[in-house]
Design a protein around this motif. Structure first.
Motif, mmCIF file in Angstrom:
data_model
loop_
_atom_site.group_PDB
_atom_site.id
_atom_site.type_symbol
_atom_site.label_atom_id
_atom_site.label_comp_id
_atom_site.label_asym_id
_atom_site.label_seq_id
_atom_site.Cartn_x
_atom_site.Cartn_y
_atom_site.Cartn_z
ATOM 1 N N ILE A 169 0.857 -1.227 -0.127
ATOM 2 C CA ILE A 169 0.215 0.052 0.111
ATOM 3 C C ILE A 169 0.774 1.257 0.054
ATOM 4 O O ILE A 169 0.572 2.168 -0.549
ATOM 5 C CB ILE A 169 -1.084 0.095 1.151
ATOM 6 N N ALA A 170 1.863 1.175 0.662
ATOM 7 C CA ALA A 170 2.771 2.208 1.036
ATOM 8 C C ALA A 170 3.430 2.967 -0.112
ATOM 9 O O ALA A 170 3.918 3.810 -0.653
ATOM 10 C CB ALA A 170 3.825 2.327 2.151
ATOM 11 N N THR A 171 3.921 1.720 -1.253
ATOM 12 C CA THR A 171 4.926 1.842 -2.308
ATOM 13 C C THR A 171 4.137 1.817 -3.749
ATOM 14 O O THR A 171 4.843 2.008 -4.893
ATOM 15 C CB THR A 171 6.014 1.020 -2.306
ATOM 16 N N ALA A 172 2.969 0.930 -3.534
ATOM 17 C CA ALA A 172 2.510 0.681 -4.984
ATOM 18 C C ALA A 172 1.634 1.755 -5.730
ATOM 19 O O ALA A 172 1.416 1.830 -6.928
ATOM 20 C CB ALA A 172 1.534 -0.243 -4.644
ATOM 21 N N ARG A 173 1.700 3.065 -5.063
ATOM 22 C CA ARG A 173 1.086 3.993 -5.577
ATOM 23 C C ARG A 173 1.642 4.774 -6.757
ATOM 24 O O ARG A 173 1.100 4.939 -7.891
ATOM 25 C CB ARG A 173 0.664 5.296 -4.541
ATOM 26 N N SER A 174 2.956 4.659 -6.628
ATOM 27 C CA SER A 174 3.762 5.207 -7.885
ATOM 28 C C SER A 174 3.934 4.385 -8.985
ATOM 29 O O SER A 174 4.177 4.578 -10.166
ATOM 30 C CB SER A 174 5.434 5.611 -7.316
ATOM 31 N N ASN A 175 3.600 2.929 -8.676
ATOM 32 C CA ASN A 175 3.679 1.931 -9.774
ATOM 33 C C ASN A 175 2.321 1.592 -10.376
ATOM 34 O O ASN A 175 2.120 0.648 -10.763
ATOM 35 C CB ASN A 175 4.059 0.683 -8.994
ATOM 36 N N LYS A 176 1.245 2.486 -9.938
ATOM 37 C CA LYS A 176 -0.254 2.289 -10.703
ATOM 38 C C LYS A 176 -0.846 0.947 -10.338
ATOM 39 O O LYS A 176 -1.275 0.381 -11.052
ATOM 40 C CB LYS A 176 -0.137 2.804 -12.145
ATOM 41 N N VAL A 177 -0.482 0.569 -8.966
ATOM 42 C CA VAL A 177 -1.269 -0.656 -8.387
ATOM 43 C C VAL A 177 -2.344 -0.401 -7.449
ATOM 44 O O VAL A 177 -1.972 0.312 -6.425
ATOM 45 C CB VAL A 177 -0.251 -1.549 -7.689
ATOM 46 N N ALA A 178 -3.548 -0.566 -7.884
ATOM 47 C CA ALA A 178 -4.790 -0.161 -7.027
ATOM 48 C C ALA A 178 -4.911 -1.300 -6.054
ATOM 49 O O ALA A 178 -5.335 -2.657 -6.743
ATOM 50 C CB ALA A 178 -5.714 0.278 -7.823
ATOM 51 N N THR A 179 -5.152 -1.285 -4.716
ATOM 52 C CA THR A 179 -5.393 -2.305 -3.858
ATOM 53 C C THR A 179 -6.993 -2.169 -3.160
ATOM 54 O O THR A 179 -7.140 -1.132 -2.551
ATOM 55 C CB THR A 179 -4.313 -2.582 -2.693
ATOM 56 N N CYS A 180 -7.737 -2.996 -3.318
ATOM 57 C CA CYS A 180 -8.936 -3.092 -2.829
ATOM 58 C C CYS A 180 -9.031 -4.268 -1.679
ATOM 59 O O CYS A 180 -8.978 -5.430 -1.935
ATOM 60 C CB CYS A 180 -10.155 -3.248 -3.591
ATOM 61 N N LEU A 181 -9.111 -3.830 -0.234
ATOM 62 C CA LEU A 181 -9.375 -4.817 0.702
ATOM 63 C C LEU A 181 -10.734 -4.981 1.535
ATOM 64 O O LEU A 181 -11.052 -4.068 1.836
ATOM 65 C CB LEU A 181 -8.438 -4.784 1.893
ATOM 66 N N GLY A 182 -11.238 -6.180 1.414
ATOM 67 C CA GLY A 182 -12.544 -6.392 1.824
ATOM 68 C C GLY A 182 -12.423 -7.308 3.296
ATOM 69 O O GLY A 182 -11.717 -8.099 3.359
ATOM 70 N N VAL A 183 -12.712 -6.353 4.297
ATOM 71 C CA VAL A 183 -12.693 -7.081 5.683
ATOM 72 C C VAL A 183 -14.126 -6.875 6.549
ATOM 73 O O VAL A 183 -14.834 -5.969 5.899
ATOM 74 C CB VAL A 183 -11.743 -6.405 6.387
ATOM 75 N N GLN A 184 -14.455 -7.759 7.282
ATOM 76 C CA GLN A 184 -15.673 -7.559 8.055
ATOM 77 C C GLN A 184 -15.571 -6.674 9.186
ATOM 78 O O GLN A 184 -16.564 -6.034 9.691
ATOM 79 C CB GLN A 184 -16.061 -9.248 8.582
ATOM 80 N N ASP A 185 -14.575 -6.797 10.164
ATOM 81 C CA ASP A 185 -14.295 -5.872 11.212
ATOM 82 C C ASP A 185 -12.744 -5.776 11.428
ATOM 83 O O ASP A 185 -11.985 -6.708 10.935
ATOM 84 C CB ASP A 185 -14.895 -6.415 12.319
ATOM 85 N N PHE A 186 -12.265 -4.763 12.047
ATOM 86 C CA PHE A 186 -10.815 -4.598 12.370
ATOM 87 C C PHE A 186 -10.429 -5.749 13.299
ATOM 88 O O PHE A 186 -9.233 -6.037 13.194
ATOM 89 C CB PHE A 186 -10.551 -2.974 12.987
ATOM 90 N N SER A 187 -11.017 -6.335 14.262
ATOM 91 C CA SER A 187 -10.710 -7.062 14.974
ATOM 92 C C SER A 187 -10.522 -8.333 14.313
ATOM 93 O O SER A 187 -9.696 -9.305 14.936
ATOM 94 C CB SER A 187 -12.058 -7.346 16.144
ATOM 95 N N GLN A 188 -11.126 -8.831 13.094
ATOM 96 C CA GLN A 188 -10.760 -9.963 12.478
ATOM 97 C C GLN A 188 -9.331 -9.557 11.987
ATOM 98 O O GLN A 188 -8.522 -10.685 11.895
ATOM 99 C CB GLN A 188 -11.839 -9.910 11.242
ATOM 100 N N LEU A 189 -8.965 -8.522 11.447
ATOM 101 C CA LEU A 189 -7.647 -8.340 11.244
ATOM 102 C C LEU A 189 -6.677 -8.519 12.299
ATOM 103 O O LEU A 189 -5.462 -9.078 11.970
ATOM 104 C CB LEU A 189 -7.322 -6.717 10.401
ATOM 105 N N LYS A 190 -7.036 -7.811 13.464
ATOM 106 C CA LYS A 190 -5.971 -8.096 14.543
ATOM 107 C C LYS A 190 -5.687 -9.571 14.833
ATOM 108 O O LYS A 190 -4.934 -9.823 15.346
ATOM 109 C CB LYS A 190 -6.726 -7.227 15.711
ATOM 110 N N LYS A 191 -7.047 -10.447 14.814
ATOM 111 C CA LYS A 191 -6.575 -11.802 15.237
ATOM 112 C C LYS A 191 -6.095 -12.383 14.223
ATOM 113 O O LYS A 191 -5.165 -13.268 14.817
ATOM 114 C CB LYS A 191 -8.260 -12.265 15.225
ATOM 115 N N ASP A 192 -5.953 -12.111 13.063
ATOM 116 C CA ASP A 192 -5.158 -13.013 12.050
ATOM 117 C C ASP A 192 -4.076 -12.379 11.841
ATOM 118 O O ASP A 192 -2.969 -13.122 11.340
ATOM 119 C CB ASP A 192 -5.895 -13.084 10.712
ATOM 120 N N TYR A 193 -3.928 -11.153 11.892
ATOM 121 C CA TYR A 193 -2.451 -10.424 11.592
ATOM 122 C C TYR A 193 -1.813 -9.833 12.912
ATOM 123 O O TYR A 193 -0.630 -9.311 12.621
ATOM 124 C CB TYR A 193 -2.681 -9.371 10.477
ATOM 125 N N GLY A 194 -2.304 -9.833 13.904
ATOM 126 C CA GLY A 194 -1.776 -9.137 15.068
ATOM 127 C C GLY A 194 -2.243 -7.500 15.250
ATOM 128 O O GLY A 194 -2.415 -7.105 14.172
#
Length: 661
Positions: free
Chosen positions: A477-502
């Motif tokens: 996400i931090a570096t792809a902007r200059s390389n024309k890479v668009a990222t779309c992330l679908g999540v149900q809740d931030f707690s789900q991200l915290k559970k699986d990614y820390g």
């Protein structure tokens, strides 16, 4: 000024006007019912002379003039009246009394035309007229007691929490534009959600059923393909999004400078799946690529290891798998560098495995701790280091997975201008742990190839992103902007991200995305989003009621634009969020709270006309099993050939491992 003297003077004036109204109505009845008053003996010459003089003014020239003036004086007295306000009083009660009183007041004249004696008619007329007068007075008094500024009209404060939103369509060659409507102070207005810079990443949040895919993600797919993006789609429930991508590809593929090709990875039905080797040797230029691949696959299969990164019994199996991968990459220029060969080679007995791996000098530093433990007889430690890797990787040892991993129908450089691709990879919620890990490896290897300069613009869509493990998503996400890479992330809740990614990684992902669209979410996620959307000026009213007066106080103050309780109660299709602009197209109204407008009938008709994803090949179980056995034979052949070479070459004799008993 609202002083006691002024209030008393006003009350006296009102009383005087009302008394005049009653007196005039009495004169009206006396004049037009004079015959009855004579029979009752209620006349006097002085009164008759006075009425004669008043009659010269024209006051009693017509029947209704005096009656109308009396009513007018009554209404004037009501205008200045101040009764104690009653918030429970409803307008219908006052108006009903007022209307019924006016009907009696004016309709009473009809009684004078009946056939009866003068005293009877006069009595009826005076009674009905007086009753109408009193009801009119009572109804008018109730109207003065109505509370005009009711504070219970907007109990959920919805009107005060509305704010202006972007109503212009701001479009460019990269944008995603979603039509919507919103509420502004009680008026429904049309608006647009303009994601004009998707390269700053888009996070789509919402509980199941909030409409993430139907209202947002499907439009990201269709609009980006229409605008010539190459694309990767992680389809959690295959083929919900893949069939949308495929049919949109068929519709717009001629718009691309070089027509892209459409590829699918699907482990459940191999006839609908292409084959792709995520460890394709040409994409692995140094040992760090092997390390990254090893870490991705191991942490993807053991999610609890993510929070233990750096521990001895986590890093050891990762290093071991790295050594095996890099050995196969170097052996015969990567001819057997596939994940199935890695899995099978790991199962080789230590007496043969360690000497074979030690023939590659670059991995000596990775393999030496394991060899030392084996030589010194520290089998418990060795099994703790290597067995966890073996057991973990053994979950992938199936003929179906081996078949997909061992082919090379396409490479993962999806945004290669000479060979653009649209790739859909399907998961299965029932086999999430296994499929998610291997898809994570595909994605990790793909990002390495996609995030480069001078490539075609590309869009990466991840539905249910927490179901896969991608360690470098924040870097993307931090570096792809200059390389024309668009990222779309679908999540149900931030707690789900915290559970699986820390917690730390989840916070980074949530904080660095430039565009966020959220449906209904609750708890800490709603609070975090509410703080992100900021505050707006809102009006506040307070009401004080006493026996003499009603006091209303108004003020403005900064309050939360979209409070957590509002985000927690959003309906399906209703979204809040904020979008980012870019230096060439700036706009102020970035925050929104609206309902996205989908043409449901058109989408339903479009889906009915979708073509199914075509069958790629006819594959039999025998072919799958043959491929599975071939890989096992090739690994056995590698070990046998290398051991013979070691035994036949005295210079390599030191590579043999002799275990201390």
């Amino acid at each position: 000024m609202n002083t006691g003297e002024n209030a008393e003077a006003l009350r006296k004036i009102i009383d005087l006007i009302r008394q005049g109204s009653i007196f005039l109505l009495g004169l009206h009845c006396y004049v037009f019912c004079y015959q009855a008053f004579e029979l009752w003996g209620l006349t006097h010459s002085l009164v008759r002379q006075l009425l004669t003089n008043l009659g010269n003014t024209g006051l009693f020239q017509e029947f209704h003039i005096s009656k109308a003036i009396a009513l007018g004086l009554l209404l004037v007295s009501l205008i200045g009246a101040k009764g104690k306000k009653n918030e429970k009083l409803r307008p219908g009660t006052a108006i009903s009394h007022l209307v019924f009183g006016l009907i009696l007041y004016w309709g009473s004249s009809w009684l004078l035309g009946l056939e009866a004696s003068a005293p009877v008619l006069a009595g009826l007329y005076i009674t009905v007229t007086s009753l109408g007068f009193l009801l009119t007075l009572f109804g008018g008094t109730l109207l003065t007691r109505l509370l005009k500024n009711r504070l219970d009209q907007d109990i959920f404060n919805q009107l005060q929490e509305t704010f202006p939103q972007e109503e212009r369509l701001l479009e460019n060659e990269y944008s995603v534009n979603l039509p919507a409507h919103y509420n502004l102070k009680g008026k429904i207005r049309r608006s647009w959600i303009n994601i004009i810079n998707p390269f700053r990443a888009l996070l789509v949040a919402g509980t199941p059923g909030a409409g993430k895919s139907y209202f947002v993600i499907r439009h990201v797919i269709t609009q980006h393909i229409r605008k010539g993006f190459t694309m990767f789609v992680y389809d959690f429930k295959f083929d919900d999004l893949s069939i949308i991508a495929y049919n949109t590809f068929l519709k717009y593929r001629k718009r691309y400078p070089v027509e892209p090709k459409f590829y699918v990875i699907n482990f459940d039905d191999l006839s609908l799946s292409h084959r792709c080797n995520p460890l394709y040797p040409d994409s692995m230029t140094d040992i760090t690529d092997a390390t990254e691949s090893s870490r991705t696959i191991m942490l993807g299969l053991n999610r609890e290891w993510i929070r233990k990164t750096g521990d001895f019994f986590v890093e050891s199996p990762i290093n071991f798998v790295t050594g095996v991968i890099w050995y196969l990459r170097r052996y015969k220029n990567g001819k057997y560098c596939t994940l199935p060969h890695v899995i099978e080679l790991m199962q080789t007995h230590y007496d043969q495995l360690f000497p074979v791996l030690r023939t590659e000098p670059e991995i000596e530093v990775l393999i030496n701790p394991f060899v030392t433990a084996y030589v010194n007889g520290a089998m418990e430690q060795l099994e703790g280091q290597i067995a966890s890797a073996k057991i973990t990787m053994a979950r992938l040892a199936s003929p179906q997975l081996y078949y997909v991993f061992s082919g090379n129908d396409f490479t993962l450089d999806i945004n290669n201008p000479q060979e653009p691709k649209i790739v859909c990879m399907g998961n299965n919620p029932q086999k999430l742990q296994v499929y998610g890990a291997v898809l994570s490896l595909y994605i990790s290897r793909m990002i390495k190839l996609v995030n480069r300069k001078k490539q075609q613009k590309s869009s990466l869509v991840f539905d249910e992103f927490p179901t896969i493990y991608f360690n470098a998503i924040d870097s993307l996400i931090a570096t792809a902007r200059s390389n024309k890479v668009a990222t779309c992330l679908g999540v149900q809740d931030f707690s789900q991200l915290k559970k699986d990614y820390g917690r730390e990684q989840a916070d980074v992902i949530a904080n660095i995305v430039g565009n966020i669209i959220s449906g209904q979410v609750v708890g800490d996620t709603a609070k975090t989003l509410s703080e992100r959307f900021g505050k707006i000026m809102q009006q506040r009213e307070s009401l004080s009621i006493n026996a003499n007066d009603t006091s209303i106080s108004r003020s403005t103050q900064l309050e939360t634009a979209i409070p957590p309780s509002r985000i927690s109660s959003l309906s399906s299709g209703e979204f809040v969020g904020a979008v980012a602009d870019d230096p060439t197209n700036k706009f102020e109204l970035k925050t929104f709270h609206c309902e996205i407008l989908n043409d449901h009938d058109a989408l339903k008709a479009e889906e009915a006309a979708y073509l199914p994803i075509p069958k790629i090949r006819d594959i039999t179980p025998a072919e799958i099993e043959t491929n599975y056995l071939r890989i096992k034979d090739e690994v056995a052949s590698i070990v046998e050939t290398e051991m013979e070479r070691i035994y036949d070459t005295p210079e390599l004799a030191h590579l043999l491992v002799v275990r201390d008993e």
